[in-house]
Enzyme design. Structure first.
Site, mmCIF file in Angstrom:
data_model
loop_
_atom_site.group_PDB
_atom_site.id
_atom_site.type_symbol
_atom_site.label_atom_id
_atom_site.label_comp_id
_atom_site.label_asym_id
_atom_site.label_seq_id
_atom_site.Cartn_x
_atom_site.Cartn_y
_atom_site.Cartn_z
ATOM 1 N N TYR A 1 -2.105 -1.713 10.805
ATOM 2 C CA TYR A 1 -2.340 -2.262 9.466
ATOM 3 C C TYR A 1 -1.183 -1.892 8.533
ATOM 4 C CZ TYR A 1 -3.768 -1.727 4.623
ATOM 5 O OH TYR A 1 -3.777 -1.724 3.263
ATOM 6 N N LYS B 1 2.007 -4.109 6.505
ATOM 7 C CA LYS B 1 2.369 -4.038 5.080
ATOM 8 C C LYS B 1 3.878 -3.808 4.954
ATOM 9 C CE LYS B 1 -1.538 -4.806 3.204
ATOM 10 N NZ LYS B 1 -1.742 -6.114 2.583
ATOM 11 N N SER C 1 0.840 -1.196 0.000
ATOM 12 C CA SER C 1 0.000 0.000 0.000
ATOM 13 C C SER C 1 0.873 1.242 0.000
ATOM 14 C CB SER C 1 -0.874 -0.027 1.258
ATOM 15 O OG SER C 1 -1.405 1.244 1.518
HETATM 16 C C1 UD1 Z 1 -7.054 4.333 3.758
HETATM 17 C C2 UD1 Z 1 -6.053 3.850 4.758
HETATM 18 C C3 UD1 Z 1 -4.898 3.205 4.035
HETATM 19 C C4 UD1 Z 1 -5.413 2.080 3.150
HETATM 20 C C5 UD1 Z 1 -6.445 2.639 2.178
HETATM 21 C C6 UD1 Z 1 -7.068 1.535 1.366
HETATM 22 C C7 UD1 Z 1 -6.306 5.415 6.640
HETATM 23 C C8 UD1 Z 1 -5.670 6.470 7.460
HETATM 24 N N1 UD1 Z 1 -5.612 4.944 5.590
HETATM 25 O O1 UD1 Z 1 -6.439 5.337 2.961
HETATM 26 O O2 UD1 Z 1 -3.969 2.723 4.981
HETATM 27 O O3 UD1 Z 1 -4.339 1.518 2.439
HETATM 28 O O4 UD1 Z 1 -7.476 3.278 2.926
HETATM 29 O O5 UD1 Z 1 -7.818 2.076 0.338
HETATM 30 O O6 UD1 Z 1 -7.417 5.013 6.912
HETATM 31 N N2 UD1 Z 1 -12.909 10.522 3.595
HETATM 32 C C9 UD1 Z 1 -13.932 11.359 3.963
HETATM 33 N N3 UD1 Z 1 -15.072 10.798 4.466
HETATM 34 C C10 UD1 Z 1 -15.238 9.440 4.602
HETATM 35 C C11 UD1 Z 1 -14.182 8.599 4.200
HETATM 36 C C12 UD1 Z 1 -13.020 9.167 3.710
HETATM 37 O O7 UD1 Z 1 -13.825 12.580 3.877
HETATM 38 O O8 UD1 Z 1 -16.290 9.012 5.075
HETATM 39 C C13 UD1 Z 1 -11.673 11.111 3.041
HETATM 40 C C14 UD1 Z 1 -10.448 10.797 3.878
HETATM 41 O O9 UD1 Z 1 -10.288 11.740 4.895
HETATM 42 C C15 UD1 Z 1 -9.348 10.834 2.823
HETATM 43 C C16 UD1 Z 1 -10.050 10.365 1.534
HETATM 44 O O10 UD1 Z 1 -11.448 10.545 1.773
HETATM 45 O O11 UD1 Z 1 -8.909 12.140 2.645
HETATM 46 C C17 UD1 Z 1 -9.794 8.913 1.211
HETATM 47 O O12 UD1 Z 1 -10.077 8.151 2.367
HETATM 48 P P1 UD1 Z 1 -10.035 6.543 2.371
HETATM 49 O O13 UD1 Z 1 -10.884 6.033 1.280
HETATM 50 O O14 UD1 Z 1 -10.351 6.096 3.747
HETATM 51 O O15 UD1 Z 1 -8.538 6.199 1.969
HETATM 52 P P2 UD1 Z 1 -7.164 6.683 2.658
HETATM 53 O O16 UD1 Z 1 -7.380 7.401 3.905
HETATM 54 O O17 UD1 Z 1 -6.369 7.351 1.596
#
Ligand code: UD1
Length: 340
Positions: free
Chosen positions: A149, A153, A124
């Site tokens: 997690y 990795k 990742s």
């Molecule tokens: C997350 C994991 C990462 C993992 C990846 C798999 C964390 C900190 N990291 O990455 O380790 O490999 O998923 O895909 O959790 N967001 C919102 N509202 C929501 C959900 C997400 O605003 O309800 C935003 C988050 O703040 C972020 C972006 O959307 O800025 C992407 O979030 P997410 O899909 O959870 O992925 P990552 O955080 O990049």
């Protein structure tokens, strides 16, 4: 050639199984169904016309794994099986280390003893943490991830590098950015088990009325619109990269160790608000949202430099964000029809 795909009924695993079968590989799946369902197996068969061999067990059960290796001429492995919920990993560190690392080591023991090479590991972009410069290439210094997690990795990568060096085997570490979307048939996709943590599944469920509102975690980041930026890669494009990475390992005839590392993304960053807007436009639906505080542990921006994968694997992502988000909505419709 038989390829063991662990976690082959999971999200990225199932899409990769389809691409492997389409490219003539015989696939053997081991999956304990902890985060997947049996109907995915039948749907893979519907898509490809072939049902992969399937063993439902937990990879920590070494004796069962040995039987699988005894029964088949396995010539490579793509290892997807792992627990992957970031928040849960903080609450259950011992379980995460045990599940993610013991299962890996059990497979490597079989590889070591039987002289098998060709191992692909699902890693990742979390191993880079908040990188100093964008885009992120494979030489970007790694940072110890904040989550358990993420640490599993990074540890998995290190174990595999030592394995390849000591026994002269061939491995590929694939560092995914943010996988999204579902197969164009809408027969396989990311299963909505529990409340989604990731952005796109939450957007999908909000548009469908299952969730009232999307919470956008922070609009005060130093980005163009204030929301965090990620590199969203279509899962079928990602699956195709696995086949290319595997073919590269298989075609390498040297007796030396081969350690491939590839960033897999699109090369483009999209903000949370851009994803929401693109989803609304692609699917002509509304996604109600509210702006909330930042989520702990989130980084500001991450997108990939994909030159190395393009050059060495002859691979690049082909699907636009909007097209990928269209498949998400088709998948939601499929799930609704299936449950009605
Ligand atoms: C997350 C994991 C990462 C993992 C990846 C798999 C964390 C900190 N990291 O990455 O380790 O490999 O998923 O895909 O959790 N967001 C919102 N509202 C929501 C959900 C997400 O605003 O309800 C935003 C988050 O703040 C972020 C972006 O959307 O800025 C992407 O979030 P997410 O899909 O959870 O992925 P990552 O955080 O990049």
């Amino acid at each position: 050639m038989a390829i063991l795909v662990t976690g082959g009924l999971g999200y990225i695993g199932s899409h990769t199984v389809v691409e492997l079968i389409n490219n003539g590989f015989e696939v053997i799946i081991v999956d304990d169904l902890s985060n997947s369902e049996k109907f995915i197996l039948y749907n893979i068969e519907e898509i490809t016309g072939k049902r992969p061999i399937f063993y439902p067990f937990d990879l920590r059960r070494k004796e069962l794994l040995t039987q699988v290796f005894d029964a088949h001429q396995i010539e490579g492995c793509i290892n997807f099986a792992a627990s992957k919920a970031v928040g849960e990993s903080q609450l259950k560190p011992v379980d995460y280390y045990e599940n993610n690392l013991f299962s890996l080591i059990n497979i490597l023991q079989e590889f070591k003893e039987r002289g098998i090479s060709n191992f692909i590991f699902s890693s990742s972009c979390t191993v880079y943490g908040q990188a100093e410069t964008m885009p992120i290439d494979e030489n970007t210094p790694l940072k110890m991830p904040e989550s358990v997690y993420g640490k599993t990795k990074q540890m998995g990568e290190e174990i595999l590098i030592d394995f390849a060096k000591a026994y002269h085997r061939k491995i590929s570490l694939l560092r995914y950015f943010n996988p999204i979307g579902a197969h164009s048939s809408a027969l396989i996709g990311e299963l909505p088990i529990g409340v989604p943590n990731n952005l796109v599944p939450y957007v999908m469920q909000t548009a469908a009325g299952i969730r009232e509102k999307l919470s956008i975690w922070g609009d005060d980041y130093p980005t163009e619109d204030g929301t965090a930026v990620r590199d969203y890669i279509y899962v079928v494009d990602l699956a195709k990269a696995h086949v290319k990475a595997l073919q590269k390992l298989i075609n390498d005839n040297s007796d030396e160790a081969l350690i491939d590392i590839f960033n897999l993304g699109t090369g483009n960053g999209s903000s949370v608000l851009e994803v929401v807007k693109a989803f609304e436009i692609a699917n002509k639906v509304e996604v109600p949202y509210q702006i909330c505080e930042r989520r702990e542990g989130d980084i500001t921006v991450a997108y990939a430099n994909v030159d190395k994968a393009e050059k060495e694997l002859n691979w690049k992502s082909e699907t636009s964000l909007e097209e990928a988000l269209r498949t998400v909505w088709q998948w939601q419709k499929y799930l609704e029809s299936k449950n009605s």
